[in-house]
Design a protein around this motif. Structure first.
Motif, PDB file in Angstrom:
ATOM      1  N   GLN A  28      20.209  55.526  20.142  1.00 50.98           N
ATOM      2  CA  GLN A  28      19.950  54.626  21.267  1.00 50.98           C
ATOM      3  C   GLN A  28      20.763  55.043  22.488  1.00 50.98           C
ATOM      4  O   GLN A  28      20.287  54.955  23.619  1.00 50.98           O
ATOM      5  N   ALA A  29      22.000  55.483  22.266  1.00 52.63           N
ATOM      6  CA  ALA A  29      22.836  55.939  23.383  1.00 52.63           C
ATOM      7  C   ALA A  29      22.176  57.122  24.084  1.00 52.63           C
ATOM      8  O   ALA A  29      22.139  57.185  25.316  1.00 52.63           O
ATOM      9  N   SER A  30      21.641  58.034  23.313  1.00 48.56           N
ATOM     10  CA  SER A  30      20.925  59.181  23.908  1.00 48.56           C
ATOM     11  C   SER A  30      19.722  58.707  24.711  1.00 48.56           C
ATOM     12  O   SER A  30      19.450  59.224  25.802  1.00 48.56           O
ATOM     13  N   ALA A  31      19.023  57.722  24.181  1.00 48.66           N
ATOM     14  CA  ALA A  31      17.858  57.187  24.885  1.00 48.66           C
ATOM     15  C   ALA A  31      18.276  56.501  26.191  1.00 48.66           C
ATOM     16  O   ALA A  31      17.585  56.626  27.212  1.00 48.66           O
ATOM     17  N   MET A  83      28.013  57.686  26.656  1.00 40.84           N
ATOM     18  CA  MET A  83      28.792  58.779  26.065  1.00 40.84           C
ATOM     19  C   MET A  83      29.967  58.229  25.258  1.00 40.84           C
ATOM     20  O   MET A  83      30.276  58.740  24.186  1.00 40.84           O
ATOM     21  N   ALA A  84      30.608  57.194  25.768  1.00 41.47           N
ATOM     22  CA  ALA A  84      31.710  56.580  25.020  1.00 41.47           C
ATOM     23  C   ALA A  84      31.201  56.008  23.697  1.00 41.47           C
ATOM     24  O   ALA A  84      31.876  56.118  22.671  1.00 41.47           O
ATOM     25  N   ALA A  85      30.021  55.415  23.720  1.00 41.68           N
ATOM     26  CA  ALA A  85      29.439  54.878  22.484  1.00 41.68           C
ATOM     27  C   ALA A  85      29.179  55.991  21.479  1.00 41.68           C
ATOM     28  O   ALA A  85      29.358  55.805  20.270  1.00 41.68           O
ATOM     29  N   ARG A 135      32.076  47.455  18.945  1.00 40.59           N
ATOM     30  CA  ARG A 135      32.444  48.108  20.216  1.00 40.59           C
ATOM     31  C   ARG A 135      31.322  49.019  20.694  1.00 40.59           C
ATOM     32  O   ARG A 135      31.011  49.076  21.889  1.00 40.59           O
ATOM     33  N   THR A 136      30.698  49.731  19.767  1.00 43.08           N
ATOM     34  CA  THR A 136      29.597  50.620  20.117  1.00 43.08           C
ATOM     35  C   THR A 136      28.433  49.831  20.694  1.00 43.08           C
ATOM     36  O   THR A 136      27.839  50.216  21.706  1.00 43.08           O
ATOM     37  N   TYR A 141      25.216  48.087  25.388  1.00 41.77           N
ATOM     38  CA  TYR A 141      24.719  46.995  26.224  1.00 41.77           C
ATOM     39  C   TYR A 141      25.084  47.263  27.692  1.00 41.77           C
ATOM     40  O   TYR A 141      24.234  47.154  28.585  1.00 41.77           O
ATOM     41  N   LEU A 142      26.335  47.624  27.935  1.00 38.77           N
ATOM     42  CA  LEU A 142      26.765  47.921  29.304  1.00 38.77           C
ATOM     43  C   LEU A 142      26.001  49.114  29.876  1.00 38.77           C
ATOM     44  O   LEU A 142      25.615  49.112  31.048  1.00 38.77           O
ATOM     45  N   SER A 143      25.778  50.121  29.049  1.00 43.30           N
ATOM     46  CA  SER A 143      25.018  51.285  29.498  1.00 43.30           C
ATOM     47  C   SER A 143      23.601  50.896  29.908  1.00 43.30           C
ATOM     48  O   SER A 143      23.114  51.325  30.953  1.00 43.30           O
ATOM     49  N   ALA A 144      22.959  50.085  29.094  1.00 43.79           N
ATOM     50  CA  ALA A 144      21.585  49.662  29.399  1.00 43.79           C
ATOM     51  C   ALA A 144      21.535  48.817  30.666  1.00 43.79           C
ATOM     52  O   ALA A 144      20.667  49.019  31.519  1.00 43.79           O
TER      53      ALA A 144
END
Length: 165
Positions: A28-31, A83-85, A135-136, A141-144
């Protein structure tokens, strides 16, 4: 099957599910990185003429629209949180040590007792992993949110350009 062996098997299955869930979060982070990049690319192409006019005007930094600064910050924040996730997996432990089992067996500890100990070690890892997974999720959520929020300053830049032009 003995109760200690069942507890051990259950704890291993829980760690496996956590590991699969973390893989899903990393995907999901990559997406989210791709989505944020797609939004930025789309709006950058839509506003390329306005941006070129802004650069050709030769104004200083004081004439640079704040909306583009906000776009940059939301884009970088979105990518940074994603990236942090992706990096938090290093805080997780999904494996137990067969060597520990071997040494306990050499100490002539009963097999059922070894299974209990291993189940408890897995449970400790599970609890620590849960904190990392939370945390991930928060970072994703913040990234989205930041990835989608960049639409607002892009729209503001388009509006400012149409009013000024």
């Amino acid at each position: 099957m003995s109760l200690p062996k069942s507890a051990y098997d259950l704890s291993i299955a829980q760690l496996d599910r956590q590991e699969n869930y973390l893989r899903s979060l990393r995907a999901q982070a990559s997406a989210f990185v791709a989505l944020s990049g797609l939004i930025s690319t789309l709006f950058a192409n839509l506003t390329s003429n306005e941006f070129q006019n802004l650069m050709d005007a030769g104004g200083g930094i004081e004439e640079f629209p704040i909306s583009l600064v906000v776009v940059s910050l939301t884009f970088l924040g979105s990518v940074g949180f994603a990236m942090a996730a992706m990096m938090l997996w290093q805080d997780c432990n999904f494996d137990l040590s067969p060597r520990f089992m071997k040494y306990r067996a050499l100490e002539e500890v009963l097999e059922d007792e070894i299974y209990w100990e291993m189940a408890l070690l897995a449970e400790d890892s599970f609890d620590k992993n849960e904190n990392t997974l939370l945390r991930t999720q928060n970072l994703l959520y913040l990234s989205a949110v930041l990835g989608v929020m960049q639409i607002i300053p892009w729209m503001l830049f388009i509006w400012q350009s149409s009013v000024a032009g």
